[in-house]
Design an enzyme around this catalytic site. Sequence first.
Site, short mmCIF file in Angstrom:
data_model
loop_
_atom_site.label_atom_id
_atom_site.label_comp_id
_atom_site.label_asym_id
_atom_site.label_seq_id
_atom_site.Cartn_x
_atom_site.Cartn_y
_atom_site.Cartn_z
N HIS A 200 10.81 -43.00 11.45
CA HIS A 200 10.52 -44.42 11.65
C HIS A 200 9.39 -44.67 12.66
O HIS A 200 8.96 -45.82 12.82
CB HIS A 200 11.77 -45.16 12.14
N HIS B 113 8.06 -51.80 11.36
CA HIS B 113 9.28 -52.30 11.98
C HIS B 113 9.40 -51.85 13.43
O HIS B 113 10.17 -52.44 14.20
CB HIS B 113 10.49 -51.81 11.18
N PHE C 52 19.62 -48.38 16.07
CA PHE C 52 19.00 -48.90 14.86
C PHE C 52 18.90 -50.42 14.99
O PHE C 52 19.66 -51.06 15.70
CB PHE C 52 19.71 -48.47 13.57
N ASN D 60 19.56 -53.12 13.29
CA ASN D 60 20.63 -54.08 12.99
C ASN D 60 21.70 -54.18 14.07
O ASN D 60 22.48 -55.12 14.07
CB ASN D 60 21.29 -53.74 11.66
N ASN E 233 16.48 -58.72 12.04
CA ASN E 233 17.85 -58.28 12.26
C ASN E 233 18.17 -57.87 13.69
O ASN E 233 19.30 -58.02 14.15
CB ASN E 233 18.22 -57.16 11.29
#
EC number: 3.1.1.29
Length: 192
Positions: free
Chosen positions: A17, A22, A68, A70, A116
Amino acid sequence: MAGLRLIVGLGNPGSEHARTRHNAGFHFVEALAEKAGARWNVDSKLFGETAKVEIAGQTVWLLKPATFMNLSGKSVTAAQRFWKIEPEETLLAHDELDLAPGVARLKFDGGHGGQNGLRDTIRLLGHGKFHRLRVGIGHPGHKDRVVGWVLGRPSKDDEVLISRAIDDAIDVLPLAVQGDFSEAMKRLHTPK
């Protein structure tokens, strides 16, 4: 208004990632830490990595949640409790679909706008009364393409623009740390 004592970069942990759109929030706090010569430390009680920097003569904590995106609120609220930092003294840096690459905007209060990490933080705090740095990543053009877009890598040109927006935000950060958000916003939001 109170200044900043905690700056959180929202993103997803893991090398897969690292360079995604993001992770614009992670990129922001990583650039801050690098500029200050600070080292990141894993802090399991805060569910993330932390670094301590000095900005405008004040100690500021940096946080990269390892939960993460969320579940970012778990790390944010743990850090606020541990360091006794109010939400109003906190800035969350995150990717923003509604802004073009190369644009960064400061904001206080509001909803999550579908982001999120903000959604989870607002859920756990019970309100959105904290500062945000919205780092533009652009929009793919259709809502069905958003997930792939945010989890994908930006083009080289967009990467340069995103880095430039992060640098622009870092330049005005001392004002925000001192509590002068209106001047920080004016300087960041005024086209050069």
